[in-house]
Design a protein around this motif. Structure first.
Motif, PDB file in Angstrom:
ATOM      1  N   GLN A  40       0.830  -1.198   0.000  1.00 12.90           N
ATOM      2  CA  GLN A  40       0.000   0.000   0.000  1.00 12.90           C
ATOM      3  C   GLN A  40       0.868   1.254   0.000  1.00 12.90           C
ATOM      4  N   ARG A  66      -4.255   1.915 -10.469  1.00 16.88           N
ATOM      5  CA  ARG A  66      -4.487   1.551  -9.072  1.00 16.88           C
ATOM      6  C   ARG A  66      -5.858   0.905  -8.968  1.00 16.88           C
ATOM      7  N   GLY A  70      -6.081  -1.022  -3.766  1.00 17.79           N
ATOM      8  CA  GLY A  70      -4.851  -0.284  -3.516  1.00 17.79           C
ATOM      9  C   GLY A  70      -3.645  -0.825  -4.253  1.00 17.79           C
ATOM     10  N   ILE A  72      -1.024  -1.277  -7.027  1.00 16.46           N
ATOM     11  CA  ILE A  72      -0.499  -0.436  -8.103  1.00 16.46           C
ATOM     12  C   ILE A  72       0.112  -1.348  -9.168  1.00 16.46           C
ATOM     13  N   VAL A 226      -2.201   9.466  -4.461  1.00 15.29           N
ATOM     14  CA  VAL A 226      -2.284   8.125  -5.041  1.00 15.29           C
ATOM     15  C   VAL A 226      -3.620   7.466  -4.700  1.00 15.29           C
TER      16      VAL A 226
END
Length: 230
Positions: A40, A66, A70, A72, A226
């Motif tokens: 994360q 994303r 969470g 990526i 983010v």
């Protein structure tokens, strides 16, 4: 009338509703597992900083995604060869393969279309509609049995099997209505039956012609955390 409305859709759609319920329950485990396993991003990290870290490791990065969990994922080209990986936001390095989970893909195709394409999607939508009818008619029968909606959780009498059925229904009906309604909504969206209120942005009248603009100098990326990246 209501009892018949509750009985016959259930009997006719028993197989579809069972497949919908079991496959949906199995699919619900994957996002939770992904949330636990995926690295994360730290609080306050911006998209610009994340992109800069990833670009330092993968100079040919072209796309960063994303997921709601969470996780990526970055996609890039290296000497013409495509690559992708799950990214550790703290370092920008890949920590796992980005290839889709084959079990999840199989269950998703089963849940959405029975592996039958658009025809299967329509069949599963019919199953969702049957589940909605079952839920609403069942809720009406429960209210009638206990003496009204205000006595929804009042004690029950009668055979154990009947009481157990009603007890489970009183708790599960909200989830069943929500699940079946969203399934029908998603099917309508898939077949473009819902109005599309999105407006595409207008093309710019002028462009600078410059390329290679630094990611950490883009105002939008600098201002976007983010957590808001999709």
């Amino acid at each position: 009338m209501i009892r018949a409305l509750h009985r016959w859709p259930g009997l006719l759609a028993l197989a579809l509703v069972t497949i919908l319920g079991l496959s949906g329950a199995a699919l619900s485990v994957f996002p939770a597992a992904e949330r636990i396993a995926a690295p994360q991003a730290e609080a306050g990290l911006t998209v610009a900083a994340l992109a800069d870290r990833i670009q330092a490791v993968y100079p040919g990065v072209e796309q960063i995604r994303r997921s709601p969990s969470g996780r990526i994922t970055a996609y890039w080209f290296d000497q013409g060869a495509p690559g992708a990986a799950v990214i550790n936001p703290a370092t920008g390095e890949g920590v796992a393969s980005a290839d889709p989970n084959q079990a999840e893909r199989w269950l998703t195709n089963l849940h959405r279309s029975l592996f039958l394409g658009d025809g299967g999607r329509i069949a599963m939508a019919a199953g969702a509609a049957a589940m909605l009818i079952l839920s609403l008619s069942g809720a009406t029968l429960v209210a009638r049995r206990v003496g009204g909606w205000r006595r929804w959780f009042s004690p029950l009498r009668g055979p154990l099997a009947g009481r157990l059925h009603v007890e489970i229904a009183r708790i599960a009906v909200i989830g069943l209505v929500l699940s079946s309604t969203t399934a029908l909504w998603m099917t309508a969206s898939t077949f473009d039956l819902l109005p599309d209120g999105g407006v595409l942005p207008a093309d710019p009248t002028e462009v600078s012609g410059e390329i290679g603009f630094a990611l950490d100098q883009m105002a939008t990326l600098l201002q976007t955390p983010v957590a808001e990246l999709r």
